[in-house]
Design a protein around this motif. Structure first.
Motif, short mmCIF file in Angstrom:
data_model
loop_
_atom_site.label_atom_id
_atom_site.label_comp_id
_atom_site.label_asym_id
_atom_site.label_seq_id
_atom_site.Cartn_x
_atom_site.Cartn_y
_atom_site.Cartn_z
N CYS A 33 1.01 -1.04 -0.02
CA CYS A 33 -0.06 0.01 -0.18
C CYS A 33 0.96 1.27 -0.09
O CYS A 33 1.86 1.18 0.79
N ASN A 34 0.73 2.20 -0.82
CA ASN A 34 1.31 3.47 -1.03
C ASN A 34 0.63 4.48 0.07
O ASN A 34 -0.45 4.79 -0.40
N VAL A 35 1.24 4.90 1.05
CA VAL A 35 0.78 5.79 2.17
C VAL A 35 1.11 7.17 2.00
O VAL A 35 2.36 7.45 1.58
N ALA A 36 0.32 8.14 2.01
CA ALA A 36 0.64 9.59 1.83
C ALA A 36 0.20 9.89 3.83
O ALA A 36 -0.78 9.85 4.08
N ILE A 37 1.23 10.81 4.21
CA ILE A 37 0.79 11.40 5.45
C ILE A 37 0.68 12.95 5.44
O ILE A 37 1.53 13.59 4.82
N VAL A 38 -0.55 13.48 5.89
CA VAL A 38 -0.98 14.96 5.71
C VAL A 38 -1.03 15.50 7.07
O VAL A 38 -1.59 14.95 8.06
N ALA A 39 -0.22 16.54 7.21
CA ALA A 39 -0.58 17.34 8.44
C ALA A 39 -1.71 17.95 8.51
O ALA A 39 -2.27 18.72 7.46
N GLU A 40 -2.46 17.74 9.86
CA GLU A 40 -3.74 18.51 9.47
C GLU A 40 -3.86 19.73 10.26
O GLU A 40 -3.12 20.01 11.16
N PRO A 41 -4.59 20.65 9.87
CA PRO A 41 -4.58 21.99 10.41
C PRO A 41 -4.66 22.17 11.83
O PRO A 41 -4.48 23.21 12.53
N THR A 42 -5.52 20.97 12.36
CA THR A 42 -6.01 21.19 13.66
C THR A 42 -5.20 20.58 14.88
O THR A 42 -5.32 20.28 16.06
N GLY A 43 -4.04 19.97 14.17
CA GLY A 43 -2.81 19.16 14.73
C GLY A 43 -3.04 17.74 14.50
O GLY A 43 -4.19 17.22 13.89
N GLY A 44 -1.78 17.25 14.57
CA GLY A 44 -1.81 15.71 14.30
C GLY A 44 -1.71 15.40 12.63
O GLY A 44 -1.50 16.36 12.28
N TYR A 45 -1.85 14.02 12.40
CA TYR A 45 -1.66 13.90 11.04
C TYR A 45 -2.50 12.69 10.72
O TYR A 45 -3.09 11.86 11.30
N GLU A 94 -6.42 15.21 -0.16
CA GLU A 94 -6.20 16.83 -0.03
C GLU A 94 -5.48 17.22 1.05
O GLU A 94 -5.44 16.45 2.16
N GLY A 95 -4.94 18.36 0.91
CA GLY A 95 -3.99 18.64 2.16
C GLY A 95 -2.79 18.55 1.46
O GLY A 95 -2.34 18.28 0.55
N THR A 96 -1.52 18.96 2.39
CA THR A 96 -0.36 19.08 2.10
C THR A 96 0.47 17.58 2.65
O THR A 96 0.41 17.38 3.71
N VAL A 97 0.93 17.13 1.67
CA VAL A 97 1.59 15.81 1.95
C VAL A 97 2.79 16.02 2.38
O VAL A 97 3.59 16.69 1.85
N VAL A 98 3.10 15.43 3.77
CA VAL A 98 4.35 15.69 4.57
C VAL A 98 5.39 14.45 4.34
O VAL A 98 6.58 14.66 4.55
N ALA A 99 4.83 13.52 4.17
CA ALA A 99 5.66 12.06 3.95
C ALA A 99 4.80 11.14 3.06
O ALA A 99 3.62 11.22 3.12
N GLU A 100 5.62 10.44 2.30
CA GLU A 100 4.91 9.15 1.64
C GLU A 100 5.95 8.13 1.92
O GLU A 100 6.91 8.10 2.38
N LYS A 101 5.32 6.97 2.01
CA LYS A 101 5.70 5.59 2.40
C LYS A 101 4.84 4.44 1.69
O LYS A 101 4.00 4.51 1.58
N ARG A 102 5.80 3.42 1.34
CA ARG A 102 5.24 2.15 0.94
C ARG A 102 5.44 1.20 2.16
O ARG A 102 6.09 1.13 2.67
N ILE A 103 4.12 0.46 2.32
CA ILE A 103 3.76 -0.37 3.62
C ILE A 103 3.60 -1.76 3.06
O ILE A 103 3.05 -1.92 1.87
N LEU A 104 3.79 -2.82 3.52
CA LEU A 104 3.51 -4.28 3.33
C LEU A 104 2.57 -4.56 4.30
O LEU A 104 3.00 -4.62 5.44
N VAL A 105 1.43 -5.26 4.03
CA VAL A 105 0.17 -5.48 4.95
C VAL A 105 0.24 -7.03 4.82
O VAL A 105 -0.26 -7.44 3.53
N ASN A 106 0.35 -7.62 5.82
CA ASN A 106 0.00 -9.07 5.88
C ASN A 106 -1.33 -9.42 6.29
O ASN A 106 -1.78 -8.81 7.06
N VAL A 107 -2.13 -10.08 5.21
CA VAL A 107 -3.54 -10.57 5.65
C VAL A 107 -3.69 -11.89 5.49
O VAL A 107 -3.13 -12.67 4.68
#
Length: 107
Positions: A33-45, A94-107
């Motif tokens: 899964c390709n993941v994008a992290i977005v900084a939220e205006p009210t705090g957190g991500y 939507e929003g400003t992406v501050v980090a991107e990462k590819r993760i592997l998820v076992n199901v």
């Protein structure tokens, strides 16, 4: 089965290559899964799986958002697998992406 994979992660303007080890357990499958992290205006991500509709999570830090999105992806994948189809597609972020990462998820 175990193995090693090279992962490219982008945080801000910096791109790093890291090596990660993974294990596949009998009867499970690993999905990327390709993941994008977005900084939220009210705090957190918020964390969004760019290629897996419905997989969204959040956290107080980038690290906790990444941990939480892994669990969200696992749950979404399990649900899709129960229907027999995973609708891989690009998801708009939507929003400003501050980090991107590819993760592997076992199901």
């Amino acid at each position: 089965m175990t193995g090693t994979i090279e992962i490219v992660e982008t945080i801000g303007q910096e791109t790093n290559k890291v090596e990660a080890q993974w294990t596949t357990f009998a009867g499970s499958r690993a999905y990327q899964c390709n993941v994008a992290i977005v900084a939220e205006p009210t705090g957190g991500y918020s964390a969004h799986a760019r290629n897996l509709p419905g997989a969204v999570s959040q956290g107080e830090s980038v690290e906790s958002a990444l941990e939480n999105i892994t669990e969200a992806c696992r749950g979404v994948l399990e649900e899709y697998l129960s229907t027999g189809h995973i609708p891989w597609s690009d998801v708009e972020i939507e929003g400003t992406v501050v980090a991107e990462k590819r993760i592997l998820v076992n199901v």
